[in-house]
Design a protein around this motif. Sequence first.
Motif, PDB file in Angstrom:
ATOM      1  N   LYS A   3      14.784   1.757  11.419  1.00  0.00           N
ATOM      2  CA  LYS A   3      13.760   2.192  10.368  1.00  0.00           C
ATOM      3  C   LYS A   3      13.977   1.792   9.032  1.00  0.00           C
ATOM      4  CE  LYS A   3      14.349   6.404  11.839  1.00  0.00           C
ATOM      5  NZ  LYS A   3      14.037   7.796  11.733  1.00  0.00           N
ATOM      6  N   ALA A   4      13.088   1.513   8.091  1.00  0.00           N
ATOM      7  CA  ALA A   4      13.244   1.180   6.694  1.00  0.00           C
ATOM      8  C   ALA A   4      13.609   2.220   6.043  1.00  0.00           C
ATOM      9  CB  ALA A   4      11.729   0.853   6.354  1.00  0.00           C
ATOM     10  N   ASN A   5      13.331   3.627   6.278  1.00  0.00           N
ATOM     11  CA  ASN A   5      13.701   4.720   5.724  1.00  0.00           C
ATOM     12  C   ASN A   5      13.991   5.954   6.784  1.00  0.00           C
ATOM     13  OD1 ASN A   5      12.939   3.610   3.101  1.00  0.00           O
ATOM     14  ND2 ASN A   5      10.963   3.748   3.918  1.00  0.00           N
ATOM     15  N   ASP A   6      14.823   6.970   6.630  1.00  0.00           N
ATOM     16  CA  ASP A   6      15.477   7.790   7.138  1.00  0.00           C
ATOM     17  C   ASP A   6      14.095   8.595   7.913  1.00  0.00           C
ATOM     18  OD1 ASP A   6      17.857   7.003   7.211  1.00  0.00           O
ATOM     19  OD2 ASP A   6      18.344   8.405   5.725  1.00  0.00           O
ATOM     20  N   VAL A  40       7.557   6.056   5.397  1.00  0.00           N
ATOM     21  CA  VAL A  40       7.453   7.250   4.150  1.00  0.00           C
ATOM     22  C   VAL A  40       8.681   6.670   3.554  1.00  0.00           C
ATOM     23  CG1 VAL A  40       8.150   9.711   3.911  1.00  0.00           C
ATOM     24  CG2 VAL A  40       6.767   9.010   6.084  1.00  0.00           C
ATOM     25  N   PRO A  41       8.568   6.251   2.175  1.00  0.00           N
ATOM     26  CA  PRO A  41       9.761   5.789   1.362  1.00  0.00           C
ATOM     27  C   PRO A  41      10.581   6.787   1.129  1.00  0.00           C
ATOM     28  CG  PRO A  41       7.653   4.981   0.540  1.00  0.00           C
ATOM     29  CD  PRO A  41       7.296   5.909   1.705  1.00  0.00           C
ATOM     30  N   GLU A  42      12.023   6.646   0.755  1.00  0.00           N
ATOM     31  CA  GLU A  42      12.713   7.641   0.420  1.00  0.00           C
ATOM     32  C   GLU A  42      12.494   8.191  -1.148  1.00  0.00           C
ATOM     33  OE1 GLU A  42      14.905   8.800   2.448  1.00  0.00           O
ATOM     34  OE2 GLU A  42      15.085   7.402   4.036  1.00  0.00           O
ATOM     35  N   PRO A  43      13.150   9.372  -1.389  1.00  0.00           N
ATOM     36  CA  PRO A  43      12.870   9.696  -2.863  1.00  0.00           C
ATOM     37  C   PRO A  43      13.372   8.808  -3.729  1.00  0.00           C
ATOM     38  CG  PRO A  43      13.445  11.544  -1.219  1.00  0.00           C
ATOM     39  CD  PRO A  43      13.504  10.454  -0.506  1.00  0.00           C
ATOM     40  N   GLU A  90       0.854  -1.255   0.005  1.00  0.00           N
ATOM     41  CA  GLU A  90       0.038  -0.128  -0.047  1.00  0.00           C
ATOM     42  C   GLU A  90       1.031   1.286   0.001  1.00  0.00           C
ATOM     43  OE1 GLU A  90      -0.189  -2.344   2.124  1.00  0.00           O
ATOM     44  OE2 GLU A  90      -2.265  -3.327   1.674  1.00  0.00           O
ATOM     45  N   GLY A  91       2.085   1.082   0.217  1.00  0.00           N
ATOM     46  CA  GLY A  91       3.023   2.280   0.210  1.00  0.00           C
ATOM     47  C   GLY A  91       2.994   3.025   1.522  1.00  0.00           C
ATOM     48  N   GLU A  92       3.130   4.447   1.218  1.00  0.00           N
ATOM     49  CA  GLU A  92       3.325   5.274   2.366  1.00  0.00           C
ATOM     50  C   GLU A  92       1.975   5.402   3.390  1.00  0.00           C
ATOM     51  OE1 GLU A  92       3.979  10.177   3.299  1.00  0.00           O
ATOM     52  OE2 GLU A  92       4.189   9.270   1.138  1.00  0.00           O
TER      53      GLU A  92
END
Length: 490
Positions: free
Chosen positions: A441-444, A466-469, A398-400
Amino acid sequence: MKLKTLFYASLIFTGVSTGLFAADIWRAPTEDAPDGDWTDGTTWTGGNVPTSSDTAKIDKLESNTYSNSDVSVGRLDLFTGNVIVSGGTFSTSVSMVRAGTLTIGGTANFQTTSAFNSGDGQDHRYIHETQSIINVCENAKLTDKNWGVLIGEEANQIDITANFYGNSVITTGNNNGVKIGNSRVWAESASAKSTLNVFENSTVNASTIYLYKNAELNVYGDAVFNASNKAYFGDTKTNTVAKVNLKGNSVMNLKSYSFISNAAIVTVSENATLNFTQNLLVGTADNSSSTNTTSGHLILKDTAKLNAPSHTLIMYGNDSTIELHGSNIKPADGQSYMVKCLGLTEQADSIGTGGTIKFVADQNGISTFKAAWIEYNDSISQTGYALELDFTNFAPAEGEGTYTFNVISSTNNWNGREASIMQNYLNEAEIGNEDLVKIIKANDNDTYSFFTTDGGKTFGITYNYVPEPSAYAAIFGAIALALAAYRRRK
């Protein structure tokens, strides 16, 4: 008879005097015939078939010695070559396969009254190979009434492998049970590895199980491994790591006190189940002495199940770990509880606490550690993380978004002060103090917070993903490639 692929096995016994047997009957290297029937006199040097008073010694390279009827021999010494038992009952007082292959197949019932051992032994004059194997195939039965089944008991140079296939049944009759690996002081520095593989629908009924130096036990398929007495996973004399791997739909039933110690690793994965009906102690080989505290590791993966109907999972030692990998694990779901440190609650401050409970997320998140009753003892001597939550692999479809997971849950209650202790740990983690709780964490940009429910019986984490860019770029790139391919097809 359908036989599996032959490996190589070796068996050794040191506690019975050879003087008990009347004669040595040889199948020697000088023979020309590559194969021979056990009951045929021409198979043996001098024409004498071994009897229940003799020692049958086989030192014939690349030969096959077949037995398809009832055989009784005082002792079997297999130095090289193959002995294939395909029918009847093969009875021996002592079985010693120092090198070569022993295959028990068909409906054979291989019985010993003193020892069924594997190892190269102390007499190295007869060693012609660098590996040995025993294969127990199809519907075969191996019964030992006294000393037990020993895989690599005195292996100094040779790698030992024993394989139980098909519907084979192995039963041991006393406290020696099944021993894997070398427990001898004189071979502490040896590199020989001892492995027992239990495949398909095989069953092992052991009284006691021991894993020593360079030992590995693999239980696969629908196999079942039963230990009616204590189980000791880990060698107290060396720094080598003993390993147990349960896979497939296999089941291990530990029916008395069981110990994972001296850095031993027990991994339960796929659909396998580990049941224990007495205490399972991770990080010690003794349930009453703090001086024996070392480290141990229990790892659960995939859809593995850890069941304890009425007893306790206890962790000792600062370096020990209980690890839950994935989101579909069912540990300690029943009338059991987990004690986090060595000793009773009132002893905790003087003895110290033990290890870390690790939750390693898969794409969908983490599992919940559930138990009927939970003790989570505190101590001023606590070192390292009490809890670790690793979201490195968390990447929901589902993403963010915000995701909620129960971490540790008691279906009845927490004992004593555990609820406040746990809450203090989680509060510390939320303000960035990772002395006791570590969050990877998965992302910073991800954030998290903790919560309690059910009157404090359940502690959980709310995780903001919150996925990284760079992750977004990868997603958009994949979409662009898919669109380009679609246009080309048009």
